[in-house]
Scaffold this motif. Structure first.
Motif, short mmCIF file in Angstrom:
data_model
loop_
_atom_site.label_atom_id
_atom_site.label_comp_id
_atom_site.label_asym_id
_atom_site.label_seq_id
_atom_site.Cartn_x
_atom_site.Cartn_y
_atom_site.Cartn_z
N LEU A 1 3.51 1.28 83.11
CA LEU A 1 3.12 1.32 84.52
C LEU A 1 3.50 2.65 85.15
CD1 LEU A 1 3.97 -2.31 85.71
CD2 LEU A 1 1.79 -1.39 84.93
N GLY A 2 4.59 3.25 84.68
CA GLY A 2 4.96 4.57 85.19
C GLY A 2 3.90 5.62 84.89
N VAL A 3 3.29 5.54 83.71
CA VAL A 3 2.21 6.47 83.36
C VAL A 3 1.06 6.35 84.35
CG1 VAL A 3 0.41 6.92 81.64
CG2 VAL A 3 2.77 6.56 80.90
N LEU A 4 0.78 5.12 84.81
CA LEU A 4 -0.36 4.87 85.70
C LEU A 4 0.00 4.98 87.17
CD1 LEU A 4 -1.83 1.76 83.82
CD2 LEU A 4 -2.50 4.17 83.58
N GLY A 5 1.28 5.14 87.47
CA GLY A 5 1.70 5.23 88.86
C GLY A 5 1.77 3.90 89.56
N ALA A 6 1.82 2.80 88.80
CA ALA A 6 1.90 1.45 89.37
C ALA A 6 3.35 1.01 89.49
CB ALA A 6 1.11 0.47 88.53
N THR A 7 3.58 0.02 90.34
CA THR A 7 4.92 -0.49 90.61
C THR A 7 5.06 -1.90 90.04
OG1 THR A 7 5.05 0.80 92.65
CG2 THR A 7 6.60 -1.04 92.42
N PRO A 8 6.09 -2.17 89.22
CA PRO A 8 6.23 -3.51 88.64
C PRO A 8 6.94 -4.49 89.56
CG PRO A 8 7.91 -2.06 87.73
CD PRO A 8 7.06 -1.22 88.66
N LEU A 9 6.54 -5.74 89.46
CA LEU A 9 7.22 -6.87 90.09
C LEU A 9 7.26 -7.97 89.04
CD1 LEU A 9 8.38 -8.46 92.53
CD2 LEU A 9 6.02 -9.08 93.10
N TYR A 10 8.46 -8.44 88.69
CA TYR A 10 8.60 -9.39 87.60
C TYR A 10 9.03 -10.76 88.11
CZ TYR A 10 8.49 -5.15 84.75
OH TYR A 10 8.11 -3.95 84.18
N LEU A 11 8.25 -11.77 87.74
CA LEU A 11 8.64 -13.15 87.98
C LEU A 11 9.38 -13.66 86.74
CD1 LEU A 11 5.45 -14.53 89.76
CD2 LEU A 11 7.41 -13.31 90.73
N ASP A 12 10.06 -14.78 86.89
CA ASP A 12 11.01 -15.17 85.84
C ASP A 12 10.56 -16.41 85.07
OD1 ASP A 12 13.41 -14.70 84.47
OD2 ASP A 12 14.48 -16.18 85.68
N PHE A 13 9.27 -16.58 84.89
CA PHE A 13 8.77 -17.74 84.17
C PHE A 13 8.78 -17.48 82.65
CE2 PHE A 13 6.96 -18.15 88.41
CZ PHE A 13 7.25 -19.47 88.70
N LEU A 14 8.94 -18.56 81.90
CA LEU A 14 8.93 -18.47 80.44
C LEU A 14 7.52 -18.57 79.91
CD1 LEU A 14 11.89 -20.85 79.49
CD2 LEU A 14 11.96 -18.35 79.71
N ASP A 15 7.17 -17.67 78.98
CA ASP A 15 5.84 -17.81 78.39
C ASP A 15 5.86 -18.93 77.35
OD1 ASP A 15 6.28 -16.86 75.73
OD2 ASP A 15 5.85 -14.81 76.28
N SER A 16 4.68 -19.32 76.92
CA SER A 16 4.53 -20.57 76.16
C SER A 16 5.30 -20.59 74.86
CB SER A 16 3.04 -20.83 75.89
OG SER A 16 2.44 -19.73 75.23
N ARG B 1 -4.85 5.21 77.75
CA ARG B 1 -4.48 5.24 76.33
C ARG B 1 -2.97 5.49 76.18
NH1 ARG B 1 -7.41 5.32 71.70
NH2 ARG B 1 -9.33 5.38 72.93
N ARG B 2 -2.43 6.41 77.00
CA ARG B 2 -0.99 6.65 76.96
C ARG B 2 -0.22 5.40 77.36
NH1 ARG B 2 0.53 11.23 80.83
NH2 ARG B 2 2.60 10.38 80.34
N ALA B 3 -0.71 4.71 78.39
CA ALA B 3 -0.03 3.50 78.86
C ALA B 3 -0.09 2.40 77.80
CB ALA B 3 -0.65 3.02 80.16
N VAL B 4 -1.25 2.21 77.19
CA VAL B 4 -1.38 1.20 76.13
C VAL B 4 -0.41 1.50 74.99
CG1 VAL B 4 -2.92 0.32 74.33
CG2 VAL B 4 -3.73 0.52 76.69
N ASN B 5 -0.30 2.76 74.63
CA ASN B 5 0.56 3.14 73.51
C ASN B 5 2.04 2.89 73.80
OD1 ASN B 5 -1.56 3.91 71.86
ND2 ASN B 5 -1.51 6.05 72.51
N ALA B 6 2.38 2.70 75.07
CA ALA B 6 3.78 2.39 75.41
C ALA B 6 4.19 1.01 74.92
CB ALA B 6 3.99 2.49 76.92
N TYR B 7 3.22 0.13 74.68
CA TYR B 7 3.53 -1.23 74.21
C TYR B 7 3.64 -1.23 72.68
CZ TYR B 7 2.25 -2.55 78.97
OH TYR B 7 2.18 -2.65 80.34
N GLU B 8 4.57 -0.48 72.18
CA GLU B 8 4.68 -0.28 70.73
C GLU B 8 4.86 -1.59 69.98
OE1 GLU B 8 7.48 2.76 69.53
OE2 GLU B 8 7.37 3.66 71.51
N SER B 9 5.69 -2.46 70.49
CA SER B 9 5.99 -3.70 69.77
C SER B 9 4.75 -4.58 69.65
CB SER B 9 7.12 -4.46 70.46
OG SER B 9 6.73 -4.90 71.76
N GLN B 10 3.98 -4.67 70.73
CA GLN B 10 2.81 -5.54 70.71
C GLN B 10 1.70 -4.97 69.82
OE1 GLN B 10 3.47 -8.57 72.42
NE2 GLN B 10 5.35 -7.36 72.23
#
Length: 239
Positions: A74-89, A202-211
């Motif tokens: 998100l930093g690459v794109l200039g966006a601001t994160p907001l995180y909720l605390d729900f558990l994924d499936s 493309r730079r932002a997508v590449n930041a998700y190395e684990s996925q």
């Protein structure tokens, strides 16, 4: 791609969905708030197959690294994160029943975010294929319908939008709910701007190395195809 206003609240199921589905559009304007729903971590020392494919020993390690990846993207794109605390499936079976996310709980959290940040528009996932995506879609629709002053855009989630029949089923569901969905055909940006945005995505997508590791080298090509959006509006009465 479209131009996304900095006053938009973009709702993302997981840590990557917003960038995968809307990254080039996000790159057009800085400051958009990206609200990711499933960023919680179970209290138990859980190890899932997906996290193992991504190179993690347990959920705590995975979520810590994934949030850091998302902040970089998100930093690459200039966006601001907001995180909720729900558990994924993948974590829900390892947590108390009270921790299970529901559309009502998620909608309440989204309404709180709307009240706090006062956006002038929402961008919501169409809720394709994944049970977590369907949960967030239902909750986001409910939150939007309680705020008729907000414009709303639905985005097609990359990786799932190409699955046969899913988009058509979602459009039928929206119509049955009294919501019209119209393809959003915005004027494309100038060639140089489009190239710049695509490169940032493309730079932002590449930041998700684990996925990306878990998807494999050819498993995420869809994220680089043109982004697609739908204007959502309440159906006119009498139809």
């Amino acid at each position: 791609m479209i131009d996304v206003s900095p006053r938009t609240l973009l709702i993302s199921p997981h840590l990557d969905d917003a960038v995968f589905g809307c990254g080039a559009s996000l790159a057009g304007n800085a400051g958009t708030l990206v609200c990711t729903v499933f960023t919680g971590c179970p209290a138990a020392d859980v190890a899932t197959d997906w996290d193992a494919h991504c190179g993690f020993a347990n959920a705590r390690q995975a979520m810590s690294a994934r949030i850091e990846e998302d902040r970089r993207a998100l930093g690459v794109l200039g966006a601001t994160p907001l995180y909720l605390d729900f558990l994924d499936s993948q974590y829900v079976p390892h947590a108390p029943d009270a921790s299970k996310p529901t559309p009502e709980k998620i909608a309440r959290a989204l309404l709180d975010a709307i009240d706090e940040h006062r956006p002038d528009a929402l961008m919501i996932p169409l809720g394709l294929f994944h049970s977590d995506h369907a949960l967030v879609h239902e909750a986001a629709c409910e939150a939007w319908l309680r705020h008729p002053e907000l414009s709303c855009i639905g985005y097609e989630e990359s990786l799932y939008r190409c699955m046969r029949g899913l988009l058509q089923e979602r459009l039928k569901d929206l119509s049955a709910r009294g919501i019209d969905a119209t393809p959003l055909n915005a004027r494309p940006p100038a060639h140089a701007d489009a190239e710049r945005r695509d490169a940032l995505k493309r730079r932002a997508v590449n930041a998700y190395e684990s996925q990306l590791k878990a998807f494999g080298p050819d498993g995420y090509d869809d994220v680089f195809l043109p982004e697609r959006f739908w204007t959502l509006q309440r159906a006119e009465s009498g139809r």
